[in-house]
Motif scaffolding. Structure first.
Motif, short mmCIF file in Angstrom:
data_model
loop_
_atom_site.label_atom_id
_atom_site.label_comp_id
_atom_site.label_asym_id
_atom_site.label_seq_id
_atom_site.Cartn_x
_atom_site.Cartn_y
_atom_site.Cartn_z
N GLU A 164 -19.99 -27.65 -17.59
CA GLU A 164 -20.45 -28.99 -17.95
C GLU A 164 -21.73 -28.90 -18.76
O GLU A 164 -22.60 -28.09 -18.49
CB GLU A 164 -20.72 -29.84 -16.70
N ASN A 165 -21.83 -29.73 -19.78
CA ASN A 165 -23.05 -29.86 -20.57
C ASN A 165 -23.13 -31.33 -20.99
O ASN A 165 -22.80 -31.69 -22.11
CB ASN A 165 -23.02 -28.94 -21.78
N ALA A 166 -23.57 -32.18 -20.07
CA ALA A 166 -23.45 -33.64 -20.24
C ALA A 166 -24.78 -34.29 -20.56
O ALA A 166 -25.85 -33.86 -20.10
CB ALA A 166 -22.85 -34.25 -18.98
N GLU A 167 -24.71 -35.37 -21.31
CA GLU A 167 -25.89 -36.16 -21.69
C GLU A 167 -26.35 -37.06 -20.56
O GLU A 167 -27.54 -37.24 -20.32
CB GLU A 167 -25.58 -37.00 -22.92
N ASN A 168 -25.41 -37.69 -19.86
CA ASN A 168 -25.71 -38.57 -18.72
C ASN A 168 -26.62 -39.73 -19.10
O ASN A 168 -27.55 -40.07 -18.38
CB ASN A 168 -26.33 -37.79 -17.56
N GLY A 169 -26.36 -40.32 -20.23
CA GLY A 169 -27.19 -41.44 -20.66
C GLY A 169 -28.49 -40.97 -21.27
O GLY A 169 -28.80 -39.78 -21.29
N GLN A 170 -29.28 -41.90 -21.77
CA GLN A 170 -30.54 -41.55 -22.44
C GLN A 170 -31.67 -42.47 -21.98
O GLN A 170 -31.52 -43.68 -21.91
CB GLN A 170 -30.38 -41.68 -23.96
N THR A 171 -32.80 -41.83 -21.67
CA THR A 171 -34.00 -42.60 -21.38
C THR A 171 -34.65 -43.03 -22.70
O THR A 171 -34.31 -42.52 -23.78
CB THR A 171 -35.00 -41.75 -20.57
N GLU A 172 -35.62 -43.90 -22.61
CA GLU A 172 -36.30 -44.36 -23.82
C GLU A 172 -37.01 -43.23 -24.55
O GLU A 172 -36.87 -43.09 -25.78
CB GLU A 172 -37.29 -45.48 -23.48
N PRO A 173 -37.77 -42.35 -23.83
CA PRO A 173 -38.39 -41.22 -24.54
C PRO A 173 -37.37 -40.30 -25.18
O PRO A 173 -37.60 -39.75 -26.25
CB PRO A 173 -39.18 -40.51 -23.43
N GLU A 174 -36.23 -40.13 -24.51
CA GLU A 174 -35.19 -39.27 -25.06
C GLU A 174 -34.62 -39.87 -26.33
O GLU A 174 -34.36 -39.16 -27.31
CB GLU A 174 -34.09 -39.06 -24.00
N MET A 175 -34.41 -41.17 -26.34
CA MET A 175 -33.91 -41.85 -27.53
C MET A 175 -34.88 -41.67 -28.69
O MET A 175 -34.47 -41.44 -29.84
CB MET A 175 -33.71 -43.33 -27.23
N GLU A 176 -36.16 -41.75 -28.40
CA GLU A 176 -37.17 -41.61 -29.45
C GLU A 176 -37.15 -40.22 -30.06
O GLU A 176 -37.37 -40.04 -31.26
CB GLU A 176 -38.55 -41.92 -28.89
#
Length: 485
Positions: A164-176
């Motif tokens: 597995e190598n999953a993103e699991n959604g994105q936090t705001e800092p990650e999006m930036e």
């Protein structure tokens, strides 16, 4: 024996996966690993006794000072603070009377292949190695697996699979940092660095220099000092050979042997390297050339000298710029090689290159120095080989490493011999596996998860030139990772 690779199929895996998670205000990595063992015997041509693969291990975690209580809360009630932010997570067996784990697993006093030893080993039980849930960038973890091959000689394979190598959604800092994710694939497996190596001294540390050798090194520098070596050749030899000696460190020993029409031991094996360099610097050129005499003198010192150590790694570095009796030299070299001495040869200038190449232990151990000025480079290359210390099996990002491990990587039972060798029966080999989350990792890994499995497989050597069935497999499993900054 073909260097066949073995994939890590789901049928060979244990139930359950480990997890690596990057969480909280940095990045965290939680891993869980399990061992199991399947035992049997078979051969492609005939049955040949039993084959048993047994394991023990020691795992550590570098997670920052003052976190012992946190580590214990992660499932390690017996964790120990080793200092400098490193913690002993677990080990099996637990050494008695404060004996170091690495000394115990390599000792001859404890028979790991006996039935009585099974209660102390990882032999079919699921034992967590890493269960860490708040690892930060800059942290690392390491497990040294001590492998015991019992009964018959065997080929070993190291395998793995990134499940597995999953993103699991994105936090705001990650999006930036990385923008909007569209494929659901995380960046954590690309960020984590992995190194797997032959841990010769079982000390949980990758040592790329000679200090990591399990056995001490004893090297005889066997040098031609015949009349043709006068002038520039002898001067270059002195510079290059003494520079080679500078690379040694105790307990490794060196000896200086010279030959012309006969041979002499100018300095017996010693860890006083200045004495060896003094002997080499005192060489003068003169006389004829007897390569056989030089080989025999060097072999005698390595095998029977006052300071010769049984079980040490024996190496001879033979240099000549001339010709000699081929039959005598070949006979002497074969005797030395049959006694366990690794022979490197250096053909200088107008030397009989084909003869010297035939005397070396392998084609890779034969060197040519067309000019005296080339000797520095040649001796430095030999030093890299001889003093290479512990060898990497594979390294790179987790993605890269597990891509290779998915097909299986064949392990070498004797790194001192050319080609892949099986592991003898009743032998121990330690394999180190280390993961590191670099300190410079940023927010793009937040919330990501990685799952992976690793395994070890032994296949009978005797009557099994092309093994393609896992006879005895021991699996290690590790799990998923979440990250947030």
């Amino acid at each position: 024996m073909d260097d066949k690779t073995i994939g890590l199929s789901r049928r060979k895996m244990l139930v359950g996966l480990g997890a690596m998670g990057v969480a909280s205000a940095g990045a965290g990595l939680g891993t869980t690993a399990y061992f199991s063992d399947e035992e049997g015997f078979t051969g492609n041509r005939l049955e040949a006794g039993t084959l048993d693969l047994k394991l023990d291990y020691k795992s550590t975690y570098l997670g920052g000072a003052g976190r012992l209580d946190d580590v214990k809360a992660m499932g390690y009630p017996d964790a120990q603070d080793l200092g400098d932010g490193r913690y002993l997570l677990d080990q099996a067996p637990s050494p008695a009377d404060m004996q170091e784990w690495e000394d115990l697993v390599q000792s001859e006093e404890f028979d790991f292949c006996s039935p009585e030893a099974d209660q102390y080993l990882v032999n079919g039980d699921g034992i967590p190695i890493f269960t860490l849930d708040d690892v930060k960038p800059g942290d690392s973890g390491e497990v040294t697996i001590s492998i015991h091959i019992c009964d018959n000689p065997a080929y070993l394979y190291f395998s793995g699979e990134l499940t597995e190598n999953a993103e699991n959604g994105q936090t705001e800092p990650e999006m930036e940092d990385e923008g909007e994710d569209t494929d659901g694939i995380g960046e954590l497996a690309d960020a984590i660095e992995v190194c797997v190596w032959y841990d010769e001294d079982c000390d949980n540390v990758y040592e790329p220099t000679g200090t990591g050798q399990q056995n001490e090194l004893e090297v005889a520098l066997v040098s031609d000092v015949s009349g043709s070596m006068g002038g520039a050749p002898l001067s270059a030899l002195k510079t290059a050979a003494t520079s080679f000696v500078d690379n040694l460190s105790s307990p490794d020993e060196a000896a200086a042997i010279s030959f012309s029409g006969s041979a002499s031991t100018d300095q017996e094996l010693t860890t006083n390297y200045q004495l060896v360099q003094n002997a080499i610097n005192n060489y003068t050129a003169g006389g004829s050339t007897s390569i056989a005499a030089g080989i025999n003198e060097g072999a005698d010192e390595l095998l029977n000298g006052t300071n010769a150590t049984p079980g040490a790694s024996k190496v001879m570095i033979l240099l000549s710029d001339g010709n000699s009796s081929a039959s005598a030299a070949t006979s002497a070299a074969n005797a030395a090689k049959n006694a366990g001495i690794r022979v490197f040869t250096i053909a200088l200038g107008s030397a009989n290159t084909s003869l010297l190449e035939s005397l070396a232990s392998s084609p890779d151990d034969a060197f040519i120095a067309p000019d005296p000025a080339d000797l520095d480079t040649v001796y430095a290359e030999i030093a890299q080989i001889v003093l290479a210390g512990e060898q990497k099996i594979i390294s790179g990002s987790m993605t890269e490493v597990f891509e290779a491990l998915s097909e299986g990587v064949a392990l070498d039972g004797n790194r001192q011999e050319a080609g892949r060798q099986p592991y003898p029966g009743a032998t121990t080999q330690c394999i180190g596996f280390e993961w590191t989350l670099p300190a410079e990792v940023e927010n793009e890994i937040q919330g990501d998860s990685v799952s992976f499995d690793i395994g070890l497989y032994a296949e009978q050597f005797r009557h099994n030139d092309s093994p393609d069935v896992s006879i005895d497999g021991t699996n290690v499993t590790s799990n998923s990772t979440n990250a947030s900054n």
